[in-house]
Design an enzyme around this catalytic site. Structure first.
Site, PDB file in Angstrom:
ATOM      1  N   CYS A 131      32.109   9.431 -30.625  1.00 39.09           N
ATOM      2  CA  CYS A 131      33.297   9.278 -29.891  1.00 39.09           C
ATOM      3  C   CYS A 131      33.267   9.932 -28.667  1.00 39.09           C
ATOM      4  O   CYS A 131      33.329  11.033 -28.584  1.00 39.09           O
ATOM      5  CB  CYS A 131      34.655   9.523 -30.895  1.00 39.09           C
ATOM      6  N   GLU A 132      33.497   9.031 -27.462  1.00 39.83           N
ATOM      7  CA  GLU A 132      33.689   9.762 -26.250  1.00 39.83           C
ATOM      8  C   GLU A 132      34.998  10.398 -26.059  1.00 39.83           C
ATOM      9  O   GLU A 132      35.021  11.345 -24.797  1.00 39.83           O
ATOM     10  CB  GLU A 132      33.523   8.571 -25.079  1.00 39.83           C
ATOM     11  N   HIS A 133      35.916  10.371 -26.697  1.00 40.63           N
ATOM     12  CA  HIS A 133      37.304  11.056 -26.539  1.00 40.63           C
ATOM     13  C   HIS A 133      37.053  12.436 -27.040  1.00 40.63           C
ATOM     14  O   HIS A 133      37.822  13.405 -26.557  1.00 40.63           O
ATOM     15  CB  HIS A 133      38.332  10.295 -27.269  1.00 40.63           C
ATOM     16  N   HIS A 134      36.524  12.769 -27.940  1.00 41.42           N
ATOM     17  CA  HIS A 134      36.422  14.067 -28.702  1.00 41.42           C
ATOM     18  C   HIS A 134      34.938  14.770 -29.055  1.00 41.42           C
ATOM     19  O   HIS A 134      34.903  15.744 -29.509  1.00 41.42           O
ATOM     20  CB  HIS A 134      37.136  14.040 -30.177  1.00 41.42           C
ATOM     21  N   GLN A 172      34.400   2.206 -30.435  1.00 40.87           N
ATOM     22  CA  GLN A 172      34.055   1.134 -31.391  1.00 40.87           C
ATOM     23  C   GLN A 172      34.270  -0.233 -30.787  1.00 40.87           C
ATOM     24  O   GLN A 172      33.063  -1.025 -30.891  1.00 40.87           O
ATOM     25  CB  GLN A 172      34.599   1.379 -32.862  1.00 40.87           C
ATOM     26  N   HIS A 200      35.718   7.423 -38.530  1.00 41.59           N
ATOM     27  CA  HIS A 200      35.862   8.011 -37.387  1.00 41.59           C
ATOM     28  C   HIS A 200      36.131   9.566 -37.820  1.00 41.59           C
ATOM     29  O   HIS A 200      37.271   9.742 -38.205  1.00 41.59           O
ATOM     30  CB  HIS A 200      36.699   7.470 -36.445  1.00 41.59           C
ATOM     31  N   CYS A 202      37.115  11.835 -35.657  1.00 39.25           N
ATOM     32  CA  CYS A 202      38.095  12.336 -34.962  1.00 39.25           C
ATOM     33  C   CYS A 202      39.535  12.069 -35.902  1.00 39.25           C
ATOM     34  O   CYS A 202      40.512  12.576 -35.376  1.00 39.25           O
ATOM     35  CB  CYS A 202      38.024  11.874 -33.602  1.00 39.25           C
TER      36      CYS A 202
END
Length: 240
Positions: A131-134, A172, A200, A202
């Site tokens: 996941c590019e956010h976390h 995703q 996920h 996250c």
């Protein structure tokens, strides 16, 4: 000049008003040199020498030592001593999709002329991504279907296509779209369908911590936008 009334709401600009639309959907899925939506530095990674790669590992390892120190760890203790280098090598593997050439490494001349116009489905393709956010994993299964238009692709290449895009920092929704758009550009079929079911970390291991949750996304192109074709695809997916 308009003077705001006392009871008017002062609305700030939204991200849609201040940021351009994500550009990847406006670009060709396969560029002239064979890269697919290359990120900043993708070609540099693909073309670097072993010595340059080792230097990259060293820079990542130095950054990881800083992180470990800031969370309160002792970077000189036995269990942590080699962790920065291990993490650096692992991160390069997790993101190897950036430097993958879709023509040479994925397709490899496996597109064939074939008089077949019925639905082709490969389901339960396992994927692992970040996941590019976390920067924590999400993982699950990809189901890909298409209806050929005189061209078919080697079945294993569908799995390699999903793997290439999964091995990047991702969301995703984008992953579903990229697989579908690339296959549409490569084969020019009558339609493409991609469904991803993923968990996920996250969402499971932090934040709301809902361990039983999963996320389903889809991308339907061409004839799969028609209700009957979409329903046939989803019915076949659910037939075990």
């Amino acid at each position: 000049m308009h003077t705001p009334l006392a009871n008017e709401i002062n609305r700030e600009s939204t991200p849609l008003n201040t940021r351009p639309i994500t550009p990847y959907t406006l670009k060709a899925p396969v560029e002239a040199d064979g890269f697919s939506w290359p990120s900043f530095g993708a070609r540099q990674r693909a073309e670097e020498t072993p010595e340059q790669e080792q230097q990259r590992i060293g820079r990542i390892a130095d950054a990881v030592r800083t992180i470990l120190t800031e969370v309160g760890e002792d970077v000189t203790r036995e269990g942590i001593l080699d962790t920065p280098e291990r993490y650096a090598k692992a991160m390069l593997y997790f993101t190897k999709g950036y430097q993958t050439n879709i023509r040479a490494d994925v397709l490899n001349n496996a597109v064939f002329e074939e008089d077949h116009e019925e639905m082709v489905i490969v389901r339960d393709i396992e994927i692992y991504s970040l996941c590019e956010h976390h920067l924590v994993p999400f993982y699950g299964k990809v189901h890909i279907g298409y209806i050929p238009n005189k061209k078919v692709i080697g079945l294993s290449k569908l799995a390699r296509l999903a793997e290439m895009y999964a091995r990047r920092l991702q969301v995703q929704e984008r992953l579903s779209k990229q697989i579908a758009m690339a296959l549409q550009a490569i084969l020019k079929p009558m339609g493409v369908a991609v469904v991803i079911e993923a968990t996920h970390m996250c969402m499971v291991s932090r934040g709301v911590e809902k361990t039983g949750s999963s996320t389903v996304t889809s991308s339907m192109l061409g004839c799969f936008r028609a209700h009957r074709t979409r329903e046939e695809f989803l019915t076949l997916l659910n037939r075990r």
